[in-house]
Design a protein around this motif. Structure first.
Motif, PDB file in Angstrom:
ATOM      1  N   HIS A  72       2.676  40.650  45.509  1.00  0.00           N
ATOM      2  CA  HIS A  72       3.093  40.968  47.101  1.00  0.00           C
ATOM      3  C   HIS A  72       1.222  40.773  46.815  1.00  0.00           C
ATOM      4  CE1 HIS A  72       2.994  41.266  51.139  1.00  0.00           C
ATOM      5  NE2 HIS A  72       2.761  42.277  51.061  1.00  0.00           N
ATOM      6  N   HIS A  73       0.278  41.961  46.887  1.00  0.00           N
ATOM      7  CA  HIS A  73      -0.840  41.404  47.333  1.00  0.00           C
ATOM      8  C   HIS A  73      -1.979  39.892  47.279  1.00  0.00           C
ATOM      9  CE1 HIS A  73      -1.154  45.285  49.151  1.00  0.00           C
ATOM     10  NE2 HIS A  73      -0.400  46.308  48.321  1.00  0.00           N
ATOM     11  N   VAL A  74      -1.540  40.143  45.848  1.00  0.00           N
ATOM     12  CA  VAL A  74      -2.401  38.879  45.677  1.00  0.00           C
ATOM     13  C   VAL A  74      -2.343  37.760  46.463  1.00  0.00           C
ATOM     14  CG1 VAL A  74      -2.815  36.873  42.881  1.00  0.00           C
ATOM     15  CG2 VAL A  74      -2.876  39.852  43.169  1.00  0.00           C
ATOM     16  N   ASN A  75      -0.570  37.254  45.744  1.00  0.00           N
ATOM     17  CA  ASN A  75      -0.251  36.327  47.317  1.00  0.00           C
ATOM     18  C   ASN A  75      -0.465  36.350  48.333  1.00  0.00           C
ATOM     19  OD1 ASN A  75       0.943  34.983  45.127  1.00  0.00           O
ATOM     20  ND2 ASN A  75       2.887  36.153  45.263  1.00  0.00           N
ATOM     21  N   LYS A  76      -0.861  37.566  49.058  1.00  0.00           N
ATOM     22  CA  LYS A  76      -0.877  37.749  50.730  1.00  0.00           C
ATOM     23  C   LYS A  76      -2.717  37.465  51.113  1.00  0.00           C
ATOM     24  CE  LYS A  76      -0.049  39.744  54.537  1.00  0.00           C
ATOM     25  NZ  LYS A  76       0.713  38.710  55.910  1.00  0.00           N
ATOM     26  N   PHE A  77      -3.350  38.331  50.055  1.00  0.00           N
ATOM     27  CA  PHE A  77      -4.881  37.985  49.833  1.00  0.00           C
ATOM     28  C   PHE A  77      -5.035  36.510  49.640  1.00  0.00           C
ATOM     29  CE2 PHE A  77      -8.818  37.816  48.174  1.00  0.00           C
ATOM     30  CZ  PHE A  77      -9.986  38.399  49.330  1.00  0.00           C
ATOM     31  N   LYS A  78      -4.242  35.762  48.711  1.00  0.00           N
ATOM     32  CA  LYS A  78      -5.069  33.565  48.393  1.00  0.00           C
ATOM     33  C   LYS A  78      -3.619  33.419  49.980  1.00  0.00           C
ATOM     34  CE  LYS A  78      -3.161  30.025  45.491  1.00  0.00           C
ATOM     35  NZ  LYS A  78      -2.230  29.595  44.891  1.00  0.00           N
ATOM     36  N   PHE A  79      -3.806  33.812  50.422  1.00  0.00           N
ATOM     37  CA  PHE A  79      -2.776  33.150  51.404  1.00  0.00           C
ATOM     38  C   PHE A  79      -4.376  33.237  52.631  1.00  0.00           C
ATOM     39  CE2 PHE A  79      -1.187  33.342  56.312  1.00  0.00           C
ATOM     40  CZ  PHE A  79      -0.758  32.541  56.175  1.00  0.00           C
ATOM     41  N   GLU A  80      -4.464  34.600  52.919  1.00  0.00           N
ATOM     42  CA  GLU A  80      -5.181  34.923  54.069  1.00  0.00           C
ATOM     43  C   GLU A  80      -6.744  34.400  53.988  1.00  0.00           C
ATOM     44  OE1 GLU A  80      -5.649  39.447  53.840  1.00  0.00           O
ATOM     45  OE2 GLU A  80      -3.749  39.662  54.543  1.00  0.00           O
ATOM     46  N   VAL A  81      -7.093  34.584  52.166  1.00  0.00           N
ATOM     47  CA  VAL A  81      -8.390  33.571  52.333  1.00  0.00           C
ATOM     48  C   VAL A  81      -8.348  31.793  52.525  1.00  0.00           C
ATOM     49  CG1 VAL A  81      -9.674  32.630  49.927  1.00  0.00           C
ATOM     50  CG2 VAL A  81      -9.001  35.536  50.156  1.00  0.00           C
ATOM     51  N   GLU A  82      -7.272  31.418  52.464  1.00  0.00           N
ATOM     52  CA  GLU A  82      -6.801  30.023  53.065  1.00  0.00           C
ATOM     53  C   GLU A  82      -6.490  29.870  53.784  1.00  0.00           C
ATOM     54  OE1 GLU A  82      -3.536  29.089  50.292  1.00  0.00           O
ATOM     55  OE2 GLU A  82      -5.234  28.454  48.326  1.00  0.00           O
ATOM     56  N   THR A  83      -6.531  30.548  54.629  1.00  0.00           N
ATOM     57  CA  THR A  83      -6.319  30.844  56.420  1.00  0.00           C
ATOM     58  C   THR A  83      -7.245  31.571  57.446  1.00  0.00           C
ATOM     59  OG1 THR A  83      -3.813  30.674  55.442  1.00  0.00           O
ATOM     60  CG2 THR A  83      -4.747  31.214  57.511  1.00  0.00           C
ATOM     61  N   TYR A  84      -7.871  32.464  56.884  1.00  0.00           N
ATOM     62  CA  TYR A  84      -8.516  32.670  57.858  1.00  0.00           C
ATOM     63  C   TYR A  84      -9.948  32.927  57.469  1.00  0.00           C
ATOM     64  CZ  TYR A  84      -3.942  35.025  59.442  1.00  0.00           C
ATOM     65  OH  TYR A  84      -2.569  35.427  59.610  1.00  0.00           O
TER      66      TYR A  84
END
Length: 131
Positions: A72-84
């Motif tokens: 969960h943390h890996v997927n969430k951080f990947k999303f955040e790096v790509e988005t924010y």
């Protein structure tokens, strides 16, 4: 303490500095402050993608963490790096700090890339000779 452990400890220190979080809170799951979660997320992402520690292996570094939490943390951080942009900027700063922490002289990341390339070439040669 071996070289890999020194790199991991430095990574944790850098994550804590960037997000103003406490090491103890990150490693022991003691609280859910935003700064703690952000630092933990970045650290887990780094361990998984750059230090090649499997999700199940995160137990060695964190108390009360299972593979699903790590995923969960890996997927969430990947999303955040790509988005924010802010998260991306923090992570780029983190990677710069880690590259400055040059343990091997020529660079840990460069040597790891070279090793991966050599392994790919060896596997390619093996498949060619087996045919």
């Amino acid at each position: 303490m071996n070289t890999r452990d020194r790199i991991i400890n430095h990574a944790l220190d850098v994550c804590c500095d960037i997000h103003n979080a406490k090491k103890d809170f990150i490693l022991n799951n003691k609280n859910r402050y935003s700064s703690t979660i952000k630092a933990k997320r970045m650290f887990i992402y780094y361990l998984y993608n750059y230090m090649e520690i499997k999700h199940n292996g995160m137990k060695k570094y964190f108390r009360n963490i299972n593979h699903a939490t790590s995923i969960h943390h890996v997927n969430k951080f990947k999303f955040e790096v790509e988005t924010y942009a802010e998260v991306k900027q923090h992570f780029e700063r983190f990677l710069l700090e880690m590259q400055k922490f040059n343990v091997y002289g020529a660079g840990f990341y460069e040597k790891r890339k070279e090793l991966k390339k050599l392994l790919e070439e060896i596997n390619e040669i093996k498949t060619i000779t087996n045919d």
